[in-house]
Design a protein around this motif. Sequence first.
Motif, PDB file in Angstrom:
ATOM      1  N   HIS A   1       0.824  -1.317  -0.011  1.00 21.13           N
ATOM      2  CA  HIS A   1      -0.105   0.079  -0.106  1.00 21.13           C
ATOM      3  C   HIS A   1       1.006   1.154  -0.035  1.00 21.13           C
ATOM      4  N   GLY A   2       1.869   1.336   1.017  1.00 23.67           N
ATOM      5  CA  GLY A   2       2.741   2.338   1.152  1.00 23.67           C
ATOM      6  C   GLY A   2       3.550   2.633  -0.131  1.00 23.67           C
ATOM      7  N   LEU A   3       4.149   1.683  -0.885  1.00 22.21           N
ATOM      8  CA  LEU A   3       5.060   1.757  -1.967  1.00 22.21           C
ATOM      9  C   LEU A   3       4.183   1.999  -3.119  1.00 22.21           C
ATOM     10  N   TYR A   4       3.396   1.218  -3.457  1.00 18.03           N
ATOM     11  CA  TYR A   4       2.508   1.180  -4.858  1.00 18.03           C
ATOM     12  C   TYR A   4       1.240   1.722  -4.354  1.00 18.03           C
ATOM     13  N   PHE A   5       0.776   1.907  -3.643  1.00 17.10           N
ATOM     14  CA  PHE A   5      -0.785   2.637  -3.440  1.00 17.10           C
ATOM     15  C   PHE A   5      -1.626   1.408  -3.809  1.00 17.10           C
ATOM     16  N   GLN A   6      -1.323   0.311  -3.525  1.00 15.11           N
ATOM     17  CA  GLN A   6      -2.244  -1.004  -4.022  1.00 15.11           C
ATOM     18  C   GLN A   6      -2.510  -1.729  -3.020  1.00 15.11           C
ATOM     19  N   GLU A   7      -3.620  -2.560  -3.318  1.00 14.00           N
ATOM     20  CA  GLU A   7      -3.853  -3.633  -2.131  1.00 14.00           C
ATOM     21  C   GLU A   7      -3.360  -4.975  -2.677  1.00 14.00           C
ATOM     22  N   LEU A   8      -2.955  -5.720  -1.589  1.00 12.08           N
ATOM     23  CA  LEU A   8      -2.111  -6.738  -2.071  1.00 12.08           C
ATOM     24  C   LEU A   8      -2.936  -7.822  -2.920  1.00 12.08           C
ATOM     25  N   ASP A   9      -4.215  -8.023  -2.333  1.00  5.18           N
ATOM     26  CA  ASP A   9      -5.066  -8.993  -3.171  1.00  5.18           C
ATOM     27  C   ASP A   9      -5.567  -8.665  -4.525  1.00  5.18           C
ATOM     28  N   ALA A  10      -4.918  -7.599  -4.905  1.00  5.94           N
ATOM     29  CA  ALA A  10      -5.214  -7.138  -6.569  1.00  5.94           C
ATOM     30  C   ALA A  10      -4.019  -7.621  -7.316  1.00  5.94           C
ATOM     31  N   ASN A  11      -3.013  -8.040  -6.715  1.00  6.04           N
ATOM     32  CA  ASN A  11      -1.799  -8.424  -7.212  1.00  6.04           C
ATOM     33  C   ASN A  11      -1.723 -10.061  -7.314  1.00  6.04           C
ATOM     34  N   SER A  12      -0.742 -10.469  -8.086  1.00  4.04           N
ATOM     35  CA  SER A  12      -0.539 -12.079  -8.117  1.00  4.04           C
ATOM     36  C   SER A  12       0.539 -12.044  -7.188  1.00  4.04           C
ATOM     37  N   ALA A  13       0.916 -13.543  -6.650  1.00  2.76           N
ATOM     38  CA  ALA A  13       1.870 -13.840  -5.739  1.00  2.76           C
ATOM     39  C   ALA A  13       3.271 -13.614  -6.172  1.00  2.76           C
ATOM     40  N   ALA A  14       3.304 -13.154  -7.447  1.00  2.00           N
ATOM     41  CA  ALA A  14       4.736 -12.548  -8.144  1.00  2.00           C
ATOM     42  C   ALA A  14       5.167 -11.156  -7.518  1.00  2.00           C
ATOM     43  N   LEU A  15       4.173 -10.357  -7.091  1.00  2.00           N
ATOM     44  CA  LEU A  15       4.680  -9.093  -6.319  1.00  2.00           C
ATOM     45  C   LEU A  15       5.089  -9.382  -4.917  1.00  2.00           C
ATOM     46  N   PRO A  16       4.537  -9.948  -4.018  1.00  2.00           N
ATOM     47  CA  PRO A  16       5.140 -10.531  -2.782  1.00  2.00           C
ATOM     48  C   PRO A  16       6.123 -11.318  -2.743  1.00  2.00           C
ATOM     49  N   GLY A  17       6.286 -12.111  -3.800  1.00  4.02           N
ATOM     50  CA  GLY A  17       7.297 -12.877  -4.089  1.00  4.02           C
ATOM     51  C   GLY A  17       8.575 -12.108  -4.501  1.00  4.02           C
ATOM     52  N   THR A  18       8.701 -11.088  -5.399  1.00  2.00           N
ATOM     53  CA  THR A  18       9.770 -10.260  -5.389  1.00  2.00           C
ATOM     54  C   THR A  18      10.194  -9.522  -4.260  1.00  2.00           C
ATOM     55  N   LEU A  19       9.202  -9.114  -3.341  1.00  2.00           N
ATOM     56  CA  LEU A  19       9.388  -8.496  -2.172  1.00  2.00           C
ATOM     57  C   LEU A  19      10.093  -9.302  -1.215  1.00  2.00           C
ATOM     58  N   ALA A  20       9.832 -10.588  -1.234  1.00  2.00           N
ATOM     59  CA  ALA A  20      10.449 -11.597  -0.464  1.00  2.00           C
ATOM     60  C   ALA A  20      11.750 -11.706  -0.838  1.00  2.00           C
ATOM     61  N   ALA A  21      12.232 -11.630  -2.091  1.00  3.75           N
ATOM     62  CA  ALA A  21      13.334 -12.027  -2.750  1.00  3.75           C
ATOM     63  C   ALA A  21      14.393 -10.784  -2.371  1.00  3.75           C
ATOM     64  N   PHE A  22      13.923  -9.540  -2.442  1.00  2.00           N
ATOM     65  CA  PHE A  22      14.721  -8.300  -1.831  1.00  2.00           C
ATOM     66  C   PHE A  22      15.094  -8.472  -0.442  1.00  2.00           C
TER      67      PHE A  22
END
Length: 452
Positions: free
Chosen positions: A174-195
């Motif tokens: 929400h803070g970085l992309y102004f978005q809700e997590l459930d509007a994205n696929s797991a690829a987004l939190p997956g890359t955040l976990a990779a960072f």
Amino acid sequence: MRSDRPDEVVVVGAGIAGLSAAHRLAAAGLPVTVIEAERAPGGRMSTQAVGEGLMERGAQFLSTGYESIPGLLATLGLEERITTVSGRTMVADDGRTWRFDTRRPLSMVSGGLLRGRDLVPAARGGWAARRELAARPTNDLGRWTDLDERDGLEWARERFGQGLTRRLVSPTVHGLYFQELDANSAALPGTLAAFSARGASAFTLRGGLGTLTSALAETVTIEYEVRVDRVQRPESPGGHVVLTTSQGRREAAAAVIAVPAGAATRILADPAPDEAAVLATPYSRGLLAGLALAEPLAEDELGGAYGVLVTPGSSSPLAAVAVHSRTNAGAGEVLTVMFGQDAARRLATADHATVRAAAVESVEPWLPGLADRVTDSRVTRWQEAMPYVPIGHAEAVRRYRARLPAGSPVVLAGDYLGFPWSDSAAFNGLWAADRLVAELTGAPPERSGTGP
Ligand SMILES: Cc1cc2nc3c(=O)[nH]c(=O)nc-3n(C[C@H](O)[C@H](O)[C@H](O)COP(=O)(O)OP(=O)(O)OC[C@H]3O[C@@H](n4cnc5c(N)ncnc54)[C@H](O)[C@@H]3O)c2cc1C
């Protein structure tokens, strides 16, 4: 000054994607001109003065986990401008705030953000991410198709538990992309976990991130204040691409379209199905107010944090706040106040004074008396701030890249082909350039590293 060389490559858009593409095309010896609608380069990676300080109009910071931008910084001699960003962070949720330091994960527990019982699933998810995700490219969305079918919120809960997801992953998206997590696929939190698994931390450049796009702009030919209205493919093989611009018609050997999806949809004549699929990407909106203060915040104000992340669904109209003095980038104090989607929509046509007042009022619960400290302000609006990564999108990007016909003289390089951060936008530009270098010179790309 218009160059009019039908043998050249025209790059539409002088953001980080278009500039990265043009820089690489020029380095390969191809004639290239960038056409930019505004009077300055940078797009969503540009910096402006506010009072005595600087406001980032778009991208706020870079990450040591990035893979494309570090090479550009080195090539341009900008590494000496690198300056660290404080890891101190504050998460806010309806009347409550938690402080922690991203460099000291246990501070999430001592600061109360996570409870004891959140630790086991969070740690287990962290270990799995180190093993499975840390080495994956975080700039190339097409390499994340295995996480494409899962809802981002569900995946994060399963991987990291409810506590970490609610208290940290959701506020981060929400803070970085102004978005809700459930509007994205797991690829987004997956890359955040990779960072996170790489131990990545934030940094910026003295003088602001616009220093990077300005330095890149110096290396290529740019025509400013020219809008591209249409790009048409050649009518027959070996023919020219035809561009209709606000200054007339021109021909080119090839074109890279490096603008957000809405603009690209208006420009590209007769999109093929693979192009239409990636161009359908939705975006979050951006509404930012830069508030210049007479004096820097005191050490303990706003929890000493560089960034405040607001939990989605809380009563605050904000998504995030960034505190310039905590980037160690010099100059005076600026708070960059970033609104969430409801407020950005509600204030879409509001005047400067109204947006400024809304920004001050929204930060005051955490910083009483702010109104009297603001000396100057700027407002920035982005209709297309950051692309979502919806379910199925990684596969659409992979397909677009894999099936782009050999010899295609029009290549897309907008940020909808990637993740919502600048390193991914730079990758898109470099990828497009590599494709055209290979097509136009017959040589394999020199420094590819940008995948198929
Ligand atoms: C508020 C905000 C915060 C962000 N925070 C971060 C962050 O902290 N870290 C990070 O890494 N990334 C962040 N990002 C994302 C990052 O800014 C983008 O990924 C990146 O800047 C996109 O670059 P781009 O070149 O693809 O697009 P843009 O920067 O939008 O460039 C497109 C260019 O094309 C021009 N143009 C558009 N239409 C036409 C036309 N018809 N003819 C000619 N020119 C045209 C535009 O004027 C613009 O200059 C943030 C973005 C926003 C909006």
